[in-house]
Design a protein around this motif. Structure first.
Motif, PDB file in Angstrom:
ATOM      1  N   VAL A   1      -2.017  12.804  -6.992  1.00  0.00           N
ATOM      2  CA  VAL A   1      -2.552  12.208  -5.746  1.00  0.00           C
ATOM      3  C   VAL A   1      -1.556  12.858  -4.660  1.00  0.00           C
ATOM      4  O   VAL A   1      -0.548  12.523  -4.690  1.00  0.00           O
ATOM      5  N   SER A   2      -2.361  13.203  -3.456  1.00  0.00           N
ATOM      6  CA  SER A   2      -1.784  13.473  -2.351  1.00  0.00           C
ATOM      7  C   SER A   2      -0.776  12.267  -1.652  1.00  0.00           C
ATOM      8  O   SER A   2      -1.276  11.247  -1.836  1.00  0.00           O
ATOM      9  N   LEU A   3      -0.037  12.335  -0.959  1.00  0.00           N
ATOM     10  CA  LEU A   3       0.918  11.409  -0.397  1.00  0.00           C
ATOM     11  C   LEU A   3       0.180  10.448   0.610  1.00  0.00           C
ATOM     12  O   LEU A   3       0.432   9.413   0.633  1.00  0.00           O
ATOM     13  N   TRP A   4      -0.603  11.179   1.297  1.00  0.00           N
ATOM     14  CA  TRP A   4      -1.400  10.312   2.426  1.00  0.00           C
ATOM     15  C   TRP A   4      -2.662   9.663   1.902  1.00  0.00           C
ATOM     16  O   TRP A   4      -2.737   8.402   2.279  1.00  0.00           O
ATOM     17  N   LYS A   5      -2.795   9.914   0.561  1.00  0.00           N
ATOM     18  CA  LYS A   5      -3.879   9.048  -0.190  1.00  0.00           C
ATOM     19  C   LYS A   5      -3.191   7.723  -0.664  1.00  0.00           C
ATOM     20  O   LYS A   5      -3.693   6.818  -0.579  1.00  0.00           O
ATOM     21  N   LYS A   6      -1.841   8.273  -1.414  1.00  0.00           N
ATOM     22  CA  LYS A   6      -1.159   7.073  -1.831  1.00  0.00           C
ATOM     23  C   LYS A   6      -0.760   5.929  -0.598  1.00  0.00           C
ATOM     24  O   LYS A   6      -0.991   4.903  -0.744  1.00  0.00           O
ATOM     25  N   ILE A   7      -0.487   6.332   0.587  1.00  0.00           N
ATOM     26  CA  ILE A   7      -0.130   5.544   1.460  1.00  0.00           C
ATOM     27  C   ILE A   7      -1.525   4.700   1.958  1.00  0.00           C
ATOM     28  O   ILE A   7      -1.330   3.646   2.139  1.00  0.00           O
ATOM     29  N   ALA A   8      -2.496   5.422   2.111  1.00  0.00           N
ATOM     30  CA  ALA A   8      -3.736   4.772   2.586  1.00  0.00           C
ATOM     31  C   ALA A   8      -4.125   3.899   1.751  1.00  0.00           C
ATOM     32  O   ALA A   8      -4.648   2.694   2.002  1.00  0.00           O
ATOM     33  N   TRP A   9      -4.210   4.022   0.195  1.00  0.00           N
ATOM     34  CA  TRP A   9      -4.559   3.151  -0.617  1.00  0.00           C
ATOM     35  C   TRP A   9      -3.687   1.970  -0.812  1.00  0.00           C
ATOM     36  O   TRP A   9      -4.070   0.744  -1.217  1.00  0.00           O
ATOM     37  N   SER A  10      -2.539   2.222  -0.917  1.00  0.00           N
ATOM     38  CA  SER A  10      -1.245   1.201  -0.595  1.00  0.00           C
ATOM     39  C   SER A  10      -1.567   0.144   0.581  1.00  0.00           C
ATOM     40  O   SER A  10      -1.710  -1.088   0.395  1.00  0.00           O
ATOM     41  N   VAL A  11      -1.968   0.925   1.719  1.00  0.00           N
ATOM     42  CA  VAL A  11      -2.091  -0.064   2.818  1.00  0.00           C
ATOM     43  C   VAL A  11      -3.255  -0.951   2.516  1.00  0.00           C
ATOM     44  O   VAL A  11      -3.551  -2.089   3.149  1.00  0.00           O
ATOM     45  N   LEU A  12      -4.568  -0.412   2.154  1.00  0.00           N
ATOM     46  CA  LEU A  12      -5.623  -0.850   2.137  1.00  0.00           C
ATOM     47  C   LEU A  12      -5.574  -2.205   1.084  1.00  0.00           C
ATOM     48  O   LEU A  12      -6.140  -3.161   1.178  1.00  0.00           O
ATOM     49  N   ALA A  13      -4.717  -1.845  -0.022  1.00  0.00           N
ATOM     50  CA  ALA A  13      -4.629  -2.839  -1.157  1.00  0.00           C
ATOM     51  C   ALA A  13      -3.947  -4.124  -0.662  1.00  0.00           C
ATOM     52  O   ALA A  13      -4.279  -5.236  -0.742  1.00  0.00           O
TER      53      ALA A  13
END
Length: 241
Positions: free
Chosen positions: A177-189
């Motif tokens: 998974v791309s880094l920006w998706k990891k960051i986005a999902w982590s923040v959303l969670a």
């Protein structure tokens, strides 16, 4: 023909025959199994016939094993060395070991429980210490430190963390998974979990009783040992701690 020439002929013929035989040996070994490997495959076929595998699956497995043995036996490798016993190989075929990705997806609920217990333990430890610090600290966190709020918040957090780990793991083909998706999902969670925490903090009274500090500390210790047992029992590899 001289006597010396006559005596050399048999020796030369014998040497030539050996050379021809040596030249033919690699071709023979590349098309036929050794007696030991052939017997192993015979036992292997018999063992697979006793399983519930489909005919196509058995044929595919046996063909693959035979091709591998034909390639490896020239180096002196036996089927036993390559695959273990017939029983071990049969068990591996019938019940193949799952990859880390498959194992983690199969154990989603166990992972969620593990992470939920971690959150629950942290909350109990924190509010247990606060209970000994003074009444003001307890009053200021009224609602948030109620046992019902802690349970629900920890359960939601555990489910969310397990799902986040599952999403962030590489796929079966190794694609990450791309880094920006990891960051986005982590923040959303984190945002969703904070909303749940804030909502639960508003519940006060009998539905969300606040326990004494010592009770929270005892619960934290018990949960710690339960969580350690769970981690060893199910070989959990992805968790917050």
């Amino acid at each position: 023909m001289s006597e010396s020439e006559t005596s050399k002929t048999p020796r030369n013929a014998a040497a030539g025959a050996k050379q021809v035989k040596a030249a033919e040996r690699p071709i023979h070994e590349a098309t036929e199994l050794t007696k030991r490997n052939a017997e192993y495959m015979r036992q292997m076929r018999k063992s697979l016939d006793a399983t519930s595998l489909t005919g196509e699956r058995k044929t595919a497995v046996l063909d693959e094993m035979t091709a591998t043995l034909l390639a490896e036996q020239g180096r002196g490798t036996t089927a036993r060395q390559l695959y273990g016993t017939v029983q071990e190989r049969t068990e591996e075929i019938v019940n193949p070991k799952k990859t880390p990705v498959e194992r983690q997806k199969a154990n989603y609920w166990v992972t969620a429980l593990d992470n939920g217990l971690i959150l629950f333990m942290i909350f109990c430890l924190m509010y247990g210490i606060m209970g000994f610090i003074g009444n003001n600290a307890t009053k200021n966190s009224a609602g948030a430190n109620g046992i019902t709020a802690i349970l629900i918040t920890s359960a939601i957090g555990g489910l969310g963390v397990a799902k986040l780990f599952e999403y962030l793991m590489p796929t079966k083909d190794g694609k990450k998974v791309s880094l920006w998706k990891k960051i986005a999902w982590s923040v959303l969670a984190i945002i969703v979990w904070m909303l749940v925490f804030t909502t639960m903090s508003m519940i006060q009274g009998p539905l969300n009783p606040v326990l004494p500090g010592i009770a929270y500390l005892i619960i934290a210790v018990v949960v710690f040992f339960v969580r350690m047992w769970l981690k060893r029992r199910f070989n959990i590899t992805t968790s917050m701690f």
